[in-house]
Design an enzyme around this catalytic site. Structure first.
Site, PDB file in Angstrom:
ATOM      1  N   GLU B  46       0.799  -1.233   0.000  1.00  0.00           N
ATOM      2  CA  GLU B  46       0.000   0.000   0.000  1.00  0.00           C
ATOM      3  C   GLU B  46       0.833   1.285   0.000  1.00  0.00           C
ATOM      4  OE1 GLU B  46      -0.176  -2.360   2.303  1.00  0.00           O
ATOM      5  OE2 GLU B  46      -0.211  -1.544   4.340  1.00  0.00           O
ATOM      6  N   ASN B  47       2.135   1.174   0.193  1.00  0.00           N
ATOM      7  CA  ASN B  47       2.948   2.386   0.054  1.00  0.00           C
ATOM      8  C   ASN B  47       3.202   2.730  -1.417  1.00  0.00           C
ATOM      9  OD1 ASN B  47       4.585  -0.010   0.078  1.00  0.00           O
ATOM     10  ND2 ASN B  47       6.374   1.305   0.099  1.00  0.00           N
TER      11      ASN B  47
END
Lengths: 233, 217
Positions: B46-47
């Protein structure tokens, strides 16, 4: 071409005052505006609110501003790995607002895009939604979250030009593009400031219109938080 | 009874060809090691990474290429990088097919608590609230009981919630369970674990219908 280039970090942070709200790009220590943070520490600006996914580690990133007690409030999604942060939070010295990571990104993007607020399902039914307006869309509950308002956004890119165009590298992109143009003044520091015309317009991640000041950063440490490797066989 | 690797191996069987998968920190991260190699799966971090590969060889680490646990990683052919808003568009917009994450507690209606223990230092929810609020297919990987031996499968969560009525399946060291509108439905037993052991370790409503097979790998 409208020129956004400033000579150095000192010029880039002109107008920074106590009690302002800053957005700072980065995820962990990756893609943080190292030069701007160092200068904010140096000028000793105080009472600031920082919107940033994380709070750095004790001796790097936003941890440097925390050490000097320059931060009044942090708005973040995850703040582990920082003892000084914990100490200031538990003593009540530091105000902390924890919000979901996607909500943080979208509240930045809403400010950039001119939306006053967004509805998100994240946090519904949890303490994050307490006191907030909620609404049912097609049978699913959503929480109203407002766009951020910030005075300065400090972002870090890989390459840029004097027009303010930016290209990011790898996962160091993270929150940086979402914060460009989301504050009154966006300051971009880049590893490499290239002559205007050399970046391929097809490859620009953030057009210069979202950036007010750009400068070439120096001495990037680019510290790795969790060095994980496998052995060559 | 399974160890953490056993849990990861059993969950890996839930990963299907063509899935985009988001893995949480801890046991979920191990799942990537046991996915069948004859299927195509892309791991999302998710980064801002889609198409994550293994850790880099020593000397190849790049501070600009990390996962959501801030670990140095590599990317596979076909990978992409993107900003945080787009990353959560993938998650919120239901483009990610499967989310696997850990939990401190799950309730029989699918509520999950995994981010905060009152009285202890709060680190934050990171992307967990976005993931559980939006994913349609959430599998929780966790031990059936906590370190004190207390059940983590409860009638109602006692800890602050991360999301409501969102967990669909749970794989523990003792069992595979599905969350239904009547409670936790026992699907499989871990090797050598009796139904009575699972009953004892489950505080929430446990539904047992017919004979419950042992897990196979």
């Amino acid at each position: 071409m409208i020129n956004k280039k400033v000579e150095n970090v000192q010029e880039a942070i002109q107008g920074v005052k106590d009690n302002m709200t800053f957005m700072l790009g980065g995820f962990g220590l990756s893609g943080i505006p190292e030069n701007s943070i160092a200068e904010l520490v140096k000028i000793g600006v105080k009472g600031v609110t920082c919107i940033s996914n994380n709070a750095g580690v004790d001796d790097f990133g936003l941890g440097l501003l925390l050490q000097k007690h320059q931060i009044k409030k942090m708005i973040s999604s995850y703040v582990g790995e920082n003892d000084e942060f914990e100490r200031q939070m538990l003593s009540g010295e530091l105000d902390v607002e924890l919000i979901p990571q996607g909500t943080l990104a979208e509240r930045c993007r809403a400010a950039q895009a001119g939306f006053p607020a967004i509805y998100t399902p994240a946090g519904f039914g949890t303490e994050v939604a307490e006191g907030k307006e909620t609404r049912d869309f097609d049978g699913k509950m959503h929480v109203l979250e407002y766009a951020f308002k910030a005075d300065f956004a400090f972002v870090k890119a890989w390459k840029g030009d004097a027009a303010g165009n930016l290209i990011f590298k790898g996962s160091a992109r993270n929150f940086n593009p979402c914060m460009c143009g989301a504050a009154t003044i966006t300051v971009a520091e880049v590893e490499e400031l290239v002559p205007v015309g050399t970046l391929d317009p097809n490859q620009i991640h953030i057009p210069g219109i979202f950036v007010q000041r750009i400068f070439q950063g120096e001495n990037y440490e680019k510290r790795i938080e969790q060095r994980t490797v496998r052995q060559r066989n | 009874m399974l160890d953490k690797i056993g849990i990861a191996k059993r969950i890996a069987k839930e990963v299907k060809d063509g899935y985009y998968v988001n893995l949480g920190i801890g046991i979920p991260t191990l799942v990537a090691n046991y996915v069948r190699d004859d299927i195509e799966v892309d791991f999302q971090s998710e980064n801002g990474v889609l198409g994550m590969g293994p850790f880099p060889f020593e000397g190849d680490e790049d501070a600009d290429i990390i996962n959501a646990g801030k670990q140095t990683i590599t990317t596979l052919p076909g990978a992409s990088f993107f900003d945080s808003a787009m990353s959560f568009s993938m998650i919120r917009g239901k483009h990610v097919d499967l989310t696997i994450l850990g939990a401190m507690e799950v309730s029989e209606n699918g509520d999950i608590a995994n981010w905060k223990i009152p009285g202890r230092m709060v680190k934050g929810m990171g992307g967990a609230m976005d993931l559980v609020a939006s994913a349609e297919n959430i599998i929780v990987a966790m031990m059936h009981t906590n370190k004190k031996g207390e059940s983590k499968l409860l009638k109602k969560c006692s800890l602050p919630l991360t999301g409501v009525a969102c967990v669909k399946k749970i794989v523990t060291n003792l069992a595979v369970l599905e969350v239904t509108n009547k409670g936790f439905k026992l699907i499989e037993r871990a090797p050598g674990v009796s139904i009575d052991e699972i009953k004892t370790a489950t505080e929430g409503t446990l539904i047992i219908e017919g004979s419950i097979p042992e897990m196979s790998f």
